[in-house]
Design an enzyme around this catalytic site. Structure first.
Site, PDB file in Angstrom:
ATOM      1  N   GLY A  47       0.841  -1.198   0.000  1.00 55.55           N
ATOM      2  CA  GLY A  47       0.000   0.000   0.000  1.00 55.55           C
ATOM      3  C   GLY A  47       0.870   1.239   0.000  1.00 55.55           C
ATOM      4  O   GLY A  47       2.055   1.170   0.349  1.00 55.55           O
ATOM      5  N   GLN A  52       3.293   9.856   1.330  1.00 61.34           N
ATOM      6  CA  GLN A  52       4.583   9.150   1.400  1.00 61.34           C
ATOM      7  C   GLN A  52       5.509   9.518   0.241  1.00 61.34           C
ATOM      8  O   GLN A  52       6.705   9.240   0.301  1.00 61.34           O
ATOM      9  CB  GLN A  52       4.366   7.631   1.465  1.00 61.34           C
ATOM     10  N   CYS A  95       6.072  -0.205   7.559  1.00 61.94           N
ATOM     11  CA  CYS A  95       5.721   0.984   6.790  1.00 61.94           C
ATOM     12  C   CYS A  95       6.920   1.384   5.946  1.00 61.94           C
ATOM     13  O   CYS A  95       8.051   1.390   6.434  1.00 61.94           O
ATOM     14  CB  CYS A  95       5.342   2.123   7.732  1.00 61.94           C
ATOM     15  N   LEU A  96       6.661   1.700   4.687  1.00 62.36           N
ATOM     16  CA  LEU A  96       7.753   2.088   3.794  1.00 62.36           C
ATOM     17  C   LEU A  96       8.422   3.384   4.263  1.00 62.36           C
ATOM     18  O   LEU A  96       9.559   3.656   3.889  1.00 62.36           O
ATOM     19  CB  LEU A  96       7.238   2.255   2.354  1.00 62.36           C
ATOM     20  N   HIS A 137      -4.263   1.409   7.889  1.00 58.36           N
ATOM     21  CA  HIS A 137      -2.899   1.964   7.904  1.00 58.36           C
ATOM     22  C   HIS A 137      -2.780   3.120   6.907  1.00 58.36           C
ATOM     23  O   HIS A 137      -2.220   4.165   7.231  1.00 58.36           O
ATOM     24  CB  HIS A 137      -1.924   0.819   7.577  1.00 58.36           C
ATOM     25  N   GLU A 138      -3.337   2.934   5.715  1.00 60.15           N
ATOM     26  CA  GLU A 138      -3.229   3.979   4.670  1.00 60.15           C
ATOM     27  C   GLU A 138      -4.092   5.198   5.007  1.00 60.15           C
ATOM     28  O   GLU A 138      -3.665   6.343   4.811  1.00 60.15           O
ATOM     29  CB  GLU A 138      -3.625   3.430   3.295  1.00 60.15           C
ATOM     30  N   HIS A 141      -2.386   7.390   7.376  1.00 63.65           N
ATOM     31  CA  HIS A 141      -1.390   8.278   6.741  1.00 63.65           C
ATOM     32  C   HIS A 141      -2.040   9.588   6.271  1.00 63.65           C
ATOM     33  O   HIS A 141      -1.435  10.653   6.371  1.00 63.65           O
ATOM     34  CB  HIS A 141      -0.753   7.609   5.518  1.00 63.65           C
TER      35      HIS A 141
HETATM   36  O1  GNR Z   1       4.069  -2.557   2.482  1.00 62.94           O
HETATM   37  C1  GNR Z   1       3.471  -2.431   3.558  1.00 62.94           C
HETATM   38  N1  GNR Z   1       3.213  -3.533   4.316  1.00 62.94           N
HETATM   39  C2  GNR Z   1       2.393  -3.500   5.420  1.00 62.94           C
HETATM   40  C3  GNR Z   1       2.430  -4.587   6.274  1.00 62.94           C
HETATM   41  C4  GNR Z   1       1.629  -4.632   7.389  1.00 62.94           C
HETATM   42  C5  GNR Z   1       0.760  -3.586   7.644  1.00 62.94           C
HETATM   43  C6  GNR Z   1       0.720  -2.495   6.815  1.00 62.94           C
HETATM   44  C7  GNR Z   1       1.526  -2.445   5.702  1.00 62.94           C
HETATM   45  S1  GNR Z   1       1.451  -1.084   4.644  1.00 62.94           S
HETATM   46  C8  GNR Z   1       3.094  -1.084   4.031  1.00 62.94           C
HETATM   47  C9  GNR Z   1       3.285  -0.015   2.989  1.00 62.94           C
HETATM   48  C10 GNR Z   1       3.079   1.338   3.617  1.00 62.94           C
HETATM   49  O2  GNR Z   1       3.867   1.873   4.353  1.00 62.94           O
HETATM   50  N2  GNR Z   1       1.944   1.934   3.363  1.00 62.94           N
HETATM   51  O3  GNR Z   1       1.664   3.120   3.911  1.00 62.94           O
HETATM   52 NI    NI Z   2       2.832   3.183   5.763  1.00 65.18          NI
END
Ligand code: GNR
Ligand code: NI
Length: 172
Positions: A47, A52, A95-96, A137-138, A141
């Site tokens: 995601g 980001q 999270c990236l 999670h997204e 953000h």
């Molecule tokens: O790539 C991602 N893997 C992930 C794994 C567990 C819970 C959430 C994520 S999202 C993350 C990519 C990211 O940072 N998206 O904002």
């Molecule tokens: Ni993230």
């Protein structure tokens, strides 16, 4: 389609911004979706929120397909959680924007999300499992919230310090 640099900790000045809703899903929004998708696949991640890559707009891309499977990209503009379950689940999140750090986070197990697709058409999805976690999670953000906000202050401070130091040493 361009791969953009991913904004990482300690850059909270950007990551903590609240993203702005789209008025319409126009050509510019579709171009941003394409850059986000390329950047996410390149990383790789499941995601990505526009903030980001430094753009404070309420746009998210998600693709849960595994390596070797056909890609199934999902483009979400102005996503909103319209229902979440009482039941909770634990999932190990990453999270990236916080590379190489993983922690268990408890969130609602199921959510219903309303959004506009890349044509501006409205949709609702009812998600569970990884999709429910990823959507939450997204959407976090878009509100300047990071998954480390759900862990203990001790652990959060330790992570922030690590990224501050790495940044000072020019290692990010
Ligand atoms: O790539 C991602 N893997 C992930 C794994 C567990 C819970 C959430 C994520 S999202 C993350 C990519 C990211 O940072 N998206 O904002
Ligand atoms: Ni993230």
């Amino acid at each position: 389609m361009a791969v953009k640099p991913i904004i990482k900790l300690p850059d909270e000045k950007i990551l903590r911004q609240k993203s702005v809703p789209l008025k319409t899903v126009d050509e510019e929004a579709r171009k941003l979706f394409d850059d986000m998708l390329s950047t996410m696949y390149d990383a790789p991640g499941i995601g990505l929120a526009a903030i980001q890559i430094g753009v404070p707009r309420r746009q998210v891309v998600i693709d849960l397909a595994r390596e070797g499977e056909d890609p199934k990209p999902l483009f979400l503009a102005n996503p909103e959680i319209i229902w979440s379950s009482e039941a909770r689940s634990d999932y190990e999140e990453g999270c990236l924007s916080i590379p190489e750090f993983f922690e268990m986070v408890e969130r609602p197990s199921e959510v219903k999300v309303r959004y506009l697709d890349r044509k501006g058409e409205p949709h609702e999805i009812h998600a569970n499992g990884v999709m429910a976690t990823c959507l939450q999670h997204e959407i976090d953000h878009l509100n300047g919230v990071l998954f480390i906000d759900y862990i203990s202050k001790l652990k959060r401070d330790r992570v922030l310090k690590k990224f501050l130091k790495a940044d000072k040493l020019g290692k990010l």
